[in-house]
Design a protein around this motif. Structure first.
Motif, PDB file in Angstrom:
ATOM      1  N   ASN A 111      12.551 -55.979  18.298  1.00  0.00           N
ATOM      2  CA  ASN A 111      11.330 -56.220  19.054  1.00  0.00           C
ATOM      3  C   ASN A 111      11.258 -55.242  20.219  1.00  0.00           C
ATOM      4  O   ASN A 111      12.114 -55.284  21.115  1.00  0.00           O
ATOM      5  N   TYR A 112      10.263 -54.368  20.194  1.00  0.00           N
ATOM      6  CA  TYR A 112      10.081 -53.392  21.262  1.00  0.00           C
ATOM      7  C   TYR A 112       9.129 -54.000  22.297  1.00  0.00           C
ATOM      8  O   TYR A 112       7.939 -54.192  22.030  1.00  0.00           O
ATOM      9  N   VAL A 113       9.670 -54.302  23.480  1.00  0.00           N
ATOM     10  CA  VAL A 113       8.941 -55.076  24.479  1.00  0.00           C
ATOM     11  C   VAL A 113       8.118 -54.147  25.364  1.00  0.00           C
ATOM     12  O   VAL A 113       8.584 -53.083  25.801  1.00  0.00           O
ATOM     13  N   LYS A 114       6.893 -54.557  25.643  1.00  0.00           N
ATOM     14  CA  LYS A 114       5.982 -53.781  26.486  1.00  0.00           C
ATOM     15  C   LYS A 114       6.632 -53.497  27.842  1.00  0.00           C
ATOM     16  O   LYS A 114       7.228 -54.363  28.467  1.00  0.00           O
ATOM     17  N   GLY A 115       6.505 -52.233  28.286  1.00  0.00           N
ATOM     18  CA  GLY A 115       7.110 -51.835  29.556  1.00  0.00           C
ATOM     19  C   GLY A 115       6.669 -50.453  29.963  1.00  0.00           C
ATOM     20  O   GLY A 115       5.627 -49.962  29.485  1.00  0.00           O
ATOM     21  N   PRO A 116       7.446 -49.783  30.839  1.00  0.00           N
ATOM     22  CA  PRO A 116       7.045 -48.458  31.334  1.00  0.00           C
ATOM     23  C   PRO A 116       6.843 -47.412  30.233  1.00  0.00           C
ATOM     24  O   PRO A 116       6.008 -46.523  30.364  1.00  0.00           O
ATOM     25  N   VAL A 117       7.620 -47.499  29.164  1.00  0.00           N
ATOM     26  CA  VAL A 117       7.529 -46.507  28.085  1.00  0.00           C
ATOM     27  C   VAL A 117       6.749 -47.045  26.894  1.00  0.00           C
ATOM     28  O   VAL A 117       6.041 -46.287  26.212  1.00  0.00           O
ATOM     29  N   ILE A 118       6.835 -48.350  26.630  1.00  0.00           N
ATOM     30  CA  ILE A 118       6.189 -48.964  25.467  1.00  0.00           C
ATOM     31  C   ILE A 118       4.883 -49.614  25.918  1.00  0.00           C
ATOM     32  O   ILE A 118       4.886 -50.499  26.778  1.00  0.00           O
ATOM     33  N   ALA A 119       3.781 -49.193  25.325  1.00  0.00           N
ATOM     34  CA  ALA A 119       2.451 -49.636  25.778  1.00  0.00           C
ATOM     35  C   ALA A 119       2.094 -51.032  25.271  1.00  0.00           C
ATOM     36  O   ALA A 119       1.284 -51.726  25.896  1.00  0.00           O
ATOM     37  N   GLN A 120       2.678 -51.455  24.153  1.00  0.00           N
ATOM     38  CA  GLN A 120       2.303 -52.743  23.552  1.00  0.00           C
ATOM     39  C   GLN A 120       3.491 -53.309  22.791  1.00  0.00           C
ATOM     40  O   GLN A 120       4.279 -52.569  22.213  1.00  0.00           O
ATOM     41  N   ASP A 121       3.616 -54.640  22.813  1.00  0.00           N
ATOM     42  CA  ASP A 121       4.683 -55.284  22.054  1.00  0.00           C
ATOM     43  C   ASP A 121       4.529 -54.980  20.563  1.00  0.00           C
ATOM     44  O   ASP A 121       3.463 -55.200  19.986  1.00  0.00           O
ATOM     45  N   VAL A 122       5.602 -54.476  19.957  1.00  0.00           N
ATOM     46  CA  VAL A 122       5.609 -54.248  18.510  1.00  0.00           C
ATOM     47  C   VAL A 122       6.982 -54.651  17.977  1.00  0.00           C
ATOM     48  O   VAL A 122       7.942 -54.811  18.733  1.00  0.00           O
ATOM     49  N   TYR A 145      15.010 -47.427  16.908  1.00  0.00           N
ATOM     50  CA  TYR A 145      14.628 -46.166  17.544  1.00  0.00           C
ATOM     51  C   TYR A 145      14.854 -46.253  19.050  1.00  0.00           C
ATOM     52  O   TYR A 145      14.458 -47.236  19.695  1.00  0.00           O
ATOM     53  N   LEU A 146      15.493 -45.212  19.612  1.00  0.00           N
ATOM     54  CA  LEU A 146      15.726 -45.136  21.048  1.00  0.00           C
ATOM     55  C   LEU A 146      15.273 -43.777  21.561  1.00  0.00           C
ATOM     56  O   LEU A 146      15.565 -42.748  20.934  1.00  0.00           O
ATOM     57  N   PRO A 147      14.557 -43.729  22.691  1.00  0.00           N
ATOM     58  CA  PRO A 147      14.158 -42.439  23.258  1.00  0.00           C
ATOM     59  C   PRO A 147      15.313 -41.819  24.041  1.00  0.00           C
ATOM     60  O   PRO A 147      15.982 -42.509  24.818  1.00  0.00           O
ATOM     61  N   VAL A 148      15.548 -40.542  23.857  1.00  0.00           N
ATOM     62  CA  VAL A 148      16.649 -39.875  24.522  1.00  0.00           C
ATOM     63  C   VAL A 148      16.395 -39.819  26.029  1.00  0.00           C
ATOM     64  O   VAL A 148      15.259 -39.692  26.487  1.00  0.00           O
ATOM     65  N   ASN A 149      17.471 -39.970  26.793  1.00  0.00           N
ATOM     66  CA  ASN A 149      17.453 -39.864  28.254  1.00  0.00           C
ATOM     67  C   ASN A 149      16.580 -40.912  28.935  1.00  0.00           C
ATOM     68  O   ASN A 149      16.112 -40.702  30.065  1.00  0.00           O
ATOM     69  N   LYS A 150      16.358 -42.041  28.272  1.00  0.00           N
ATOM     70  CA  LYS A 150      15.660 -43.176  28.874  1.00  0.00           C
ATOM     71  C   LYS A 150      16.625 -44.363  28.897  1.00  0.00           C
ATOM     72  O   LYS A 150      17.284 -44.645  27.890  1.00  0.00           O
ATOM     73  N   SER A 151      16.711 -45.047  30.029  1.00  0.00           N
ATOM     74  CA  SER A 151      17.597 -46.206  30.102  1.00  0.00           C
ATOM     75  C   SER A 151      17.058 -47.323  29.215  1.00  0.00           C
ATOM     76  O   SER A 151      15.861 -47.581  29.167  1.00  0.00           O
ATOM     77  N   VAL A 152      17.958 -47.980  28.512  1.00  0.00           N
ATOM     78  CA  VAL A 152      17.582 -48.987  27.512  1.00  0.00           C
ATOM     79  C   VAL A 152      18.348 -50.274  27.768  1.00  0.00           C
ATOM     80  O   VAL A 152      19.568 -50.248  27.988  1.00  0.00           O
ATOM     81  N   ASP A 153      17.632 -51.394  27.753  1.00  0.00           N
ATOM     82  CA  ASP A 153      18.244 -52.717  27.744  1.00  0.00           C
ATOM     83  C   ASP A 153      18.146 -53.275  26.332  1.00  0.00           C
ATOM     84  O   ASP A 153      17.043 -53.475  25.826  1.00  0.00           O
ATOM     85  N   LEU A 154      19.284 -53.528  25.704  1.00  0.00           N
ATOM     86  CA  LEU A 154      19.305 -54.204  24.412  1.00  0.00           C
ATOM     87  C   LEU A 154      19.596 -55.678  24.667  1.00  0.00           C
ATOM     88  O   LEU A 154      20.690 -56.025  25.138  1.00  0.00           O
ATOM     89  N   VAL A 215      18.230 -41.790  17.753  1.00  0.00           N
ATOM     90  CA  VAL A 215      17.909 -41.342  19.112  1.00  0.00           C
ATOM     91  C   VAL A 215      17.015 -40.116  18.980  1.00  0.00           C
ATOM     92  O   VAL A 215      17.424 -39.098  18.422  1.00  0.00           O
ATOM     93  N   VAL A 216      15.780 -40.243  19.481  1.00  0.00           N
ATOM     94  CA  VAL A 216      14.763 -39.212  19.248  1.00  0.00           C
ATOM     95  C   VAL A 216      14.115 -38.831  20.570  1.00  0.00           C
ATOM     96  O   VAL A 216      14.326 -39.475  21.605  1.00  0.00           O
ATOM     97  N   SER A 217      13.305 -37.788  20.516  1.00  0.00           N
ATOM     98  CA  SER A 217      12.544 -37.397  21.694  1.00  0.00           C
ATOM     99  C   SER A 217      11.528 -38.481  22.029  1.00  0.00           C
ATOM    100  O   SER A 217      11.179 -39.309  21.174  1.00  0.00           O
ATOM    101  N   GLU A 218      11.010 -38.474  23.257  1.00  0.00           N
ATOM    102  CA  GLU A 218      10.038 -39.498  23.630  1.00  0.00           C
ATOM    103  C   GLU A 218       8.774 -39.378  22.789  1.00  0.00           C
ATOM    104  O   GLU A 218       8.165 -40.391  22.434  1.00  0.00           O
ATOM    105  N   ALA A 219       8.388 -38.148  22.445  1.00  0.00           N
ATOM    106  CA  ALA A 219       7.200 -37.962  21.613  1.00  0.00           C
ATOM    107  C   ALA A 219       7.400 -38.602  20.243  1.00  0.00           C
ATOM    108  O   ALA A 219       6.499 -39.282  19.720  1.00  0.00           O
ATOM    109  N   GLU A 220       8.575 -38.417  19.646  1.00  0.00           N
ATOM    110  CA  GLU A 220       8.835 -39.020  18.335  1.00  0.00           C
ATOM    111  C   GLU A 220       8.942 -40.537  18.446  1.00  0.00           C
ATOM    112  O   GLU A 220       8.521 -41.268  17.547  1.00  0.00           O
TER     113      GLU A 220
END
Length: 251
Positions: A111-122, A145-154, A215-220
């Protein structure tokens, strides 16, 4: 054993603690075995010796030495381990990305939770694995999927029994327990595809409870989020899909 450095913000710290602990343990082992061999040689029975050597009930300096040195070693190990654990688990600052990871028999939901990088819950749901005797198609595994160089809470949650979330290349593993949320905080720093698995025996198809981490670029990463939205995977597959096998068995 530690392998590649720099895959996440934590791997170098974990690897250094692991390697330095083994170096310290090896040094202690060499000294201990050296003293044992020296005692065997220096205090061996000589030819022509009769009777027993002088017997001592205690040796205070030696006993103090045997007490203080191990105590000092334990305190040093504790200090560095606690220091690194605090740094690794520090969640005092909000993460850029929050992902609710749900372990289930025998797959994973992300579950990708809406936040600074994710625009909508998916969300992305994994299909339960079953042994077929055929080779596993790695491209069909649940993929996080994880964006490179972005802090992530799992946020690690279980839908049924105890699982364990483990990505060997990240050198971090944490139990996934029903009714309790555990966390892994990291920042992926190297793009690539990494294998993951459940590391807790969780039932018949435990060995098939595999997943991958990309682990991918933010665009990907954003492109993947858009793909999930376009596929209708909006919202979160949260606790409403959890179950308790023991309670179900009684019904």
């Amino acid at each position: 054993m530690p392998t590649e450095r720099g895959t996440t913000s934590n791997t170098d710290r974990i690897m250094d603690l692991w390697v330095n602990s083994w170096i310290a343990a090896l040094a202690v082992g060499i000294i201990t075995w050296g003293l044992l061999v020296w005692c065997i040689i220096a205090y061996r029975r000589r030819k022509g010796t009769t009777g027993f050597p002088k017997q001592l009930s205690y040796n205070l300096p030696l006993e103090v030495f045997y007490l203080t040195i191990p105590l000092f070693m334990v305190l040093v190990f504790f200090y560095f381990t606690d220091q690194d654990q605090r740094a690794i688990d520090d969640r005092s600052q909000a993460a850029d990305v929050t992902i609710d990871v749900r372990g289930k028999q025998w797959a994973w939901d992300f579950n990708y939770v809406k936040g600074p990088v994710i625009a909508q819950d998916v969300h992305e749901a994994g299909v339960q694995a079953h042994l077929t005797g055929n080779a596993i198609d790695l491209n069909q595994l649940p993929t996080l999927y994880l964006p490179v160089n972005k802090s992530v809470d799992l946020e690690l949650n279980s839908r049924d029994v105890i699982h364990s979330f483990w990505v060997p290349a990240f050198l971090q593993k944490r139990d996934v327990i029903p009714g309790k949320t555990n966390y892994i905080r990291l920042t992926p720093t190297k793009e690539g595809t990494y294998d993951g698995k459940c590391a807790e025996l969780c039932g018949e198809y435990h060995s098939e409870m595999l997943f991958r981490v990309k682990v991918v670029s933010e665009a990907e990463f954003q492109a993947h989020m858009d793909q999930l939205r376009q596929s209708g995977n909006t919202g979160l597959l949260d606790s409403k899909y959890d179950r308790n096998p023991n309670l179900n068995a009684k019904n």
